[in-house]
Structure formats: structure tokens, C-alpha cells
Design a protein around this motif. Structure first.
Motif, PDB file in Angstrom:
ATOM      1  N   HIS A 141     -96.376  77.456  13.399  1.00 16.92           N
ATOM      2  CA  HIS A 141     -97.252  76.337  13.051  1.00 16.92           C
ATOM      3  C   HIS A 141     -98.553  76.843  12.438  1.00 16.92           C
ATOM      4  O   HIS A 141     -99.036  76.305  11.443  1.00 16.92           O
ATOM      5  CB  HIS A 141     -97.535  75.499  14.295  1.00 16.92           C
ATOM      6  N   ARG A 142     -99.098  77.898  13.025  1.00 15.43           N
ATOM      7  CA  ARG A 142    -100.375  78.446  12.518  1.00 15.43           C
ATOM      8  C   ARG A 142    -100.210  79.060  11.132  1.00 15.43           C
ATOM      9  O   ARG A 142    -101.088  78.916  10.279  1.00 15.43           O
ATOM     10  CB  ARG A 142    -100.900  79.493  13.504  1.00 15.43           C
ATOM     11  N   LEU A 143     -99.084  79.707  10.898  1.00 19.69           N
ATOM     12  CA  LEU A 143     -98.832  80.316   9.587  1.00 19.69           C
ATOM     13  C   LEU A 143     -98.224  79.329   8.590  1.00 19.69           C
ATOM     14  O   LEU A 143     -98.013  79.665   7.433  1.00 19.69           O
ATOM     15  CB  LEU A 143     -97.902  81.528   9.743  1.00 19.69           C
ATOM     16  N   ARG A 144     -97.912  78.130   9.082  1.00 20.55           N
ATOM     17  CA  ARG A 144     -97.322  77.068   8.245  1.00 20.55           C
ATOM     18  C   ARG A 144     -96.014  77.518   7.606  1.00 20.55           C
ATOM     19  O   ARG A 144     -95.789  77.355   6.404  1.00 20.55           O
ATOM     20  CB  ARG A 144     -98.319  76.627   7.160  1.00 20.55           C
ATOM     21  N   LEU A 145     -95.146  78.063   8.446  1.00 18.11           N
ATOM     22  CA  LEU A 145     -93.848  78.544   7.980  1.00 18.11           C
ATOM     23  C   LEU A 145     -92.730  77.897   8.792  1.00 18.11           C
ATOM     24  O   LEU A 145     -92.904  77.564   9.964  1.00 18.11           O
ATOM     25  CB  LEU A 145     -93.762  80.066   8.111  1.00 18.11           C
ATOM     26  N   ARG A 146     -91.571  77.730   8.141  1.00 17.07           N
ATOM     27  CA  ARG A 146     -90.392  77.225   8.852  1.00 17.07           C
ATOM     28  C   ARG A 146     -89.939  78.280   9.860  1.00 17.07           C
ATOM     29  O   ARG A 146     -90.012  79.483   9.588  1.00 17.07           O
ATOM     30  CB  ARG A 146     -89.294  76.914   7.836  1.00 17.07           C
ATOM     31  N   PHE A 147     -89.453  77.826  11.017  1.00 20.10           N
ATOM     32  CA  PHE A 147     -89.066  78.725  12.102  1.00 20.10           C
ATOM     33  C   PHE A 147     -87.610  78.478  12.492  1.00 20.10           C
ATOM     34  O   PHE A 147     -87.208  77.340  12.713  1.00 20.10           O
ATOM     35  CB  PHE A 147     -90.005  78.507  13.296  1.00 20.10           C
ATOM     36  N   TYR A 148     -86.830  79.564  12.562  1.00 22.40           N
ATOM     37  CA  TYR A 148     -85.434  79.480  12.979  1.00 22.40           C
ATOM     38  C   TYR A 148     -85.164  80.442  14.131  1.00 22.40           C
ATOM     39  O   TYR A 148     -85.676  81.567  14.143  1.00 22.40           O
ATOM     40  CB  TYR A 148     -84.493  79.841  11.824  1.00 22.40           C
ATOM     41  N   ARG A 149     -84.355  79.998  15.074  1.00 25.26           N
ATOM     42  CA  ARG A 149     -83.823  80.894  16.107  1.00 25.26           C
ATOM     43  C   ARG A 149     -82.371  81.213  15.731  1.00 25.26           C
ATOM     44  O   ARG A 149     -81.569  80.294  15.534  1.00 25.26           O
ATOM     45  CB  ARG A 149     -83.881  80.237  17.486  1.00 25.26           C
ATOM     46  N   THR A 150     -82.068  82.494  15.646  1.00 27.51           N
ATOM     47  CA  THR A 150     -80.737  82.890  15.187  1.00 27.51           C
ATOM     48  C   THR A 150     -80.069  83.841  16.176  1.00 27.51           C
ATOM     49  O   THR A 150     -80.723  84.516  16.966  1.00 27.51           O
ATOM     50  CB  THR A 150     -80.810  83.602  13.823  1.00 27.51           C
ATOM     51  N   SER A 151     -78.762  83.873  16.071  1.00 27.18           N
ATOM     52  CA  SER A 151     -77.966  84.882  16.765  1.00 27.18           C
ATOM     53  C   SER A 151     -76.964  85.414  15.751  1.00 27.18           C
ATOM     54  O   SER A 151     -76.024  84.706  15.368  1.00 27.18           O
ATOM     55  CB  SER A 151     -77.224  84.285  17.967  1.00 27.18           C
ATOM     56  N   VAL A 152     -77.220  86.625  15.285  1.00 29.63           N
ATOM     57  CA  VAL A 152     -76.302  87.232  14.321  1.00 29.63           C
ATOM     58  C   VAL A 152     -74.947  87.459  14.983  1.00 29.63           C
ATOM     59  O   VAL A 152     -73.894  87.284  14.367  1.00 29.63           O
ATOM     60  CB  VAL A 152     -76.879  88.555  13.788  1.00 29.63           C
ATOM     61  N   LYS A 153     -74.974  87.821  16.232  1.00 31.78           N
ATOM     62  CA  LYS A 153     -73.730  88.071  16.975  1.00 31.78           C
ATOM     63  C   LYS A 153     -72.837  86.828  16.983  1.00 31.78           C
ATOM     64  O   LYS A 153     -71.621  86.912  16.737  1.00 31.78           O
ATOM     65  CB  LYS A 153     -74.068  88.485  18.409  1.00 31.78           C
ATOM     66  N   ASP A 154     -73.443  85.669  17.269  1.00 30.18           N
ATOM     67  CA  ASP A 154     -72.684  84.414  17.340  1.00 30.18           C
ATOM     68  C   ASP A 154     -72.679  83.659  16.010  1.00 30.18           C
ATOM     69  O   ASP A 154     -72.172  82.530  15.954  1.00 30.18           O
ATOM     70  CB  ASP A 154     -73.262  83.516  18.438  1.00 30.18           C
ATOM     71  N   ASN A 155     -73.277  84.254  14.998  1.00 33.58           N
ATOM     72  CA  ASN A 155     -73.394  83.615  13.676  1.00 33.58           C
ATOM     73  C   ASN A 155     -74.058  82.235  13.777  1.00 33.58           C
ATOM     74  O   ASN A 155     -73.597  81.245  13.206  1.00 33.58           O
ATOM     75  CB  ASN A 155     -72.016  83.481  13.011  1.00 33.58           C
ATOM     76  N   LEU A 156     -75.174  82.186  14.509  1.00 36.35           N
ATOM     77  CA  LEU A 156     -75.903  80.936  14.722  1.00 36.35           C
ATOM     78  C   LEU A 156     -77.120  80.866  13.797  1.00 36.35           C
ATOM     79  O   LEU A 156     -77.997  81.730  13.845  1.00 36.35           O
ATOM     80  CB  LEU A 156     -76.353  80.846  16.188  1.00 36.35           C
ATOM     81  N   ASN A 157     -77.151  79.856  12.926  1.00 31.94           N
ATOM     82  CA  ASN A 157     -78.285  79.550  12.038  1.00 31.94           C
ATOM     83  C   ASN A 157     -78.546  80.605  10.950  1.00 31.94           C
ATOM     84  O   ASN A 157     -79.559  80.511  10.259  1.00 31.94           O
ATOM     85  CB  ASN A 157     -79.586  79.353  12.839  1.00 31.94           C
ATOM     86  N   VAL A 158     -77.659  81.561  10.784  1.00 28.53           N
ATOM     87  CA  VAL A 158     -77.877  82.585   9.755  1.00 28.53           C
ATOM     88  C   VAL A 158     -77.781  81.964   8.359  1.00 28.53           C
ATOM     89  O   VAL A 158     -78.654  82.173   7.514  1.00 28.53           O
ATOM     90  CB  VAL A 158     -76.865  83.741   9.904  1.00 28.53           C
ATOM     91  N   ASP A 159     -76.733  81.189   8.122  1.00 23.14           N
ATOM     92  CA  ASP A 159     -76.582  80.530   6.822  1.00 23.14           C
ATOM     93  C   ASP A 159     -77.746  79.592   6.534  1.00 23.14           C
ATOM     94  O   ASP A 159     -78.223  79.502   5.396  1.00 23.14           O
ATOM     95  CB  ASP A 159     -75.274  79.731   6.770  1.00 23.14           C
ATOM     96  N   GLU A 160     -78.214  78.900   7.563  1.00 25.73           N
ATOM     97  CA  GLU A 160     -79.297  77.920   7.380  1.00 25.73           C
ATOM     98  C   GLU A 160     -80.581  78.579   6.898  1.00 25.73           C
ATOM     99  O   GLU A 160     -81.327  77.988   6.105  1.00 25.73           O
ATOM    100  CB  GLU A 160     -79.549  77.184   8.695  1.00 25.73           C
ATOM    101  N   VAL A 161     -80.854  79.791   7.372  1.00 21.64           N
ATOM    102  CA  VAL A 161     -82.066  80.505   6.960  1.00 21.64           C
ATOM    103  C   VAL A 161     -82.082  80.722   5.457  1.00 21.64           C
ATOM    104  O   VAL A 161     -83.062  80.390   4.755  1.00 21.64           O
ATOM    105  CB  VAL A 161     -82.167  81.861   7.690  1.00 21.64           C
TER     106      VAL A 161
END
Length: 257
Positions: A141-161
């Protein structure tokens, strides 16, 4: 070259401390594989992937940079020309989280402001987390950037980034094209638009008209100034009575400076 052959290429750099999963993220995204074995990146590594976004073909060139300080002199050179950046830290590495702002500055010192995203990797190890969720969200929020939580192992949110960074860049270049079109000189008369040559003629004519009007106004100002000057001797029109009808005989006004 035909329109369908034109391709958009985006250079994306992935930065962050060592062992946060940068290489694994790129491998997962580009090759669909994941390995537990950690191998330190020496300098930089490079992979690419072709995707389609909103009907447009885009080639993503992903640069995996070493996170160790001894490679800074090498990796900085590879930041140049980047159009997007992933700032990665690990859920189980406090130092990597605290270094995010430093990595952001390193990239911006080389390429200026570009599309960026903060990624908290290894979210599958949340039970061993050393970074609170609120802390990570507050930083984003302070840097005004989008934030994602990912798990490369489980292939979670990697494509979304990477899809988000691609869409952000495409939106940016489309806005730049629209601004360039809006900056072209146009003048509207009635319902039509005049070309540049006609615009120049109309502009010249308008300026001449303004000059004439300004000249008249200037003369008027000089005239009024003479009337208001206390050091000016004015001879006002005189009046005298006549035996007949009352009339006013005006003597020409003159001003002696």
C-alpha cells in the motif's frame, strides 16, 4: 510487415534476495516444472514465453537475476530496457522482505518508473512465516504496488503475476499512443477540422487581427494616460451664450505636454 505479424515483446526482470524462489518461479511459468533443488543463479538467466492477452500476441522475456550482492555490478546492466519488474521475497525469510524497497530503488535507478508488482513467494510454508500478512499488505500500500501471494510449488498465482504486468504495460502503451494523437494540432470550425497548413493561416490571420485590436487599444490607453497625467495642461472646450437659441460652441481640444 503485415499487421498480424507485429508482435509485442516485454522485458520483465525478477529481482529479490537469493533463495526466495525467483528461478523456480520463472521455470514454473515458462516450462511448467518445479524442482526442490536450489541452485544459485550466477549473474542472470533468461527464459521466454508467448501468451495472448485481449487478442494480442505478447512475448514475455523473463530475466532471472542473482540476489547476492557480489553480482550487483553484473545484474544492474540487465535491468536496462526492462518494461516490468517482479519484486520477490520469501514467506520464511525476513531479510528478503525488508530488502524489497532497496531492490525497487536499484531497478528504478537504472530504468526509471516501470510497472512493478510485489510477490510473497512460498506461501505454502505459511505455518513457518516470519512476515505478517498485515506487514506485507502495508508495504504494498505504501509503495502503491499490486501485491500477490504465490506458491511456485503449488503453482498458485504465478500466471496471474505475469498476466497483470502484461496488461498493465499494454494499457500504458495504448495510453501513450492516444496522447500522441491528442497532441496533434487541430482547430475546429463549424463541424469540420482544418489541416495544419490551414491552421497556420488561420493562426496568422488571428494574430494580425489581435495586433490591430491591440494597436487601437494601445492608442486609447495613451490617450487616456495623457488625460490622467497631472503635469499635462489641458484646454477644455469653452462655452458662451448666444442671443438666440442656446448652443454650445466647442473649441477643438488640444493637449500641451
Amino acid at each position: 510487415m503485415r499487421e498480424e505479424e507485429i508482435e509485442t515483446a516485454i522485458k520483465v526482470v525478477v529481482v529479490g534476495n537469493g533463495a526466495v524462489g525467483k528461478s523456480s518461479m520463472i521455470q514454473r511459468y515458462c516450462k511448467g516444472i518445479f524442482t526442490k533443488d536450489y541452485k544459485k543463479t550466477i549473474g542472470v538467466d533468461f527464459l521466454e514465453r508467448q501468451i495472448e492477452v485481449n487478442g494480442e500476441e505478447v512475448r514475455l522475456m523473463l530475466w532471472d537475476t542473482a540476489g547476492q550482492e557480489e553480482f550487483d555490478a553484473i545484474t544492474k546492466a540487465y535491468y536496462r530496457g526492462a518494461q516490468a519488474c517482479v519484486l520477490a521475497f520469501s514467506t520464511v525469510d525476513r531479510d528478503s522482505f525488508e530488502a524489497i524497497e532497496s531492490w525497487k530503488k536499484k531497478v528504478e535507478d537504472e530504468v526509471g518508473e516501470i510497472g512493478m508488482v510485489i510477490v510473497q513467494n512460498k506461501i505454502d510454508l505459511i505455518d513457518d512465516a516470519v512476515v505478517e500478512s498485515e506487514e506485507a499488505e502495508a508495504l504494498a500500500h505504501r509503495l502503491r504496488l499490486r501485491f500477490y501471494r504465490t506458491s511456485v510449488k503449488d503453482n498458485l498465482n504465478v500466471d496471474e503475476v505475469f498476466r497483470y504486468l502484461t496488461e498493465k504495460y499494454l494499457m500504458q502503451i495504448n495510453c501513450e499512443v492516444e496522447e500522441e494523437l491528442d497532441d496533434k494540432p487541430k482547430i475546429s470550425i463549424g463541424k469540420g477540422l482544418l489541416d495544419t497548413e490551414t491552421n497556420n493561416h488561420v493562426k496568422d490571420t488571428t494574430e494580425k487581427t489581435k495586433d490591430k485590436a491591440n494597436g487601437k487599444l494601445l492608442k486609447k490607453k495613451h490617450k487616456n494616460r495623457a488625460n490622467d497625467d497631472p503635469d499635462t495642461i489641458r484646454l477644455e472646450p469653452s462655452k458662451r451664450r448666444t442671443r438666440g437659441k442656446k448652443s454650445v460652441l466647442q473649441v477643438a481640444k488640444c493637449v500641451i505636454l
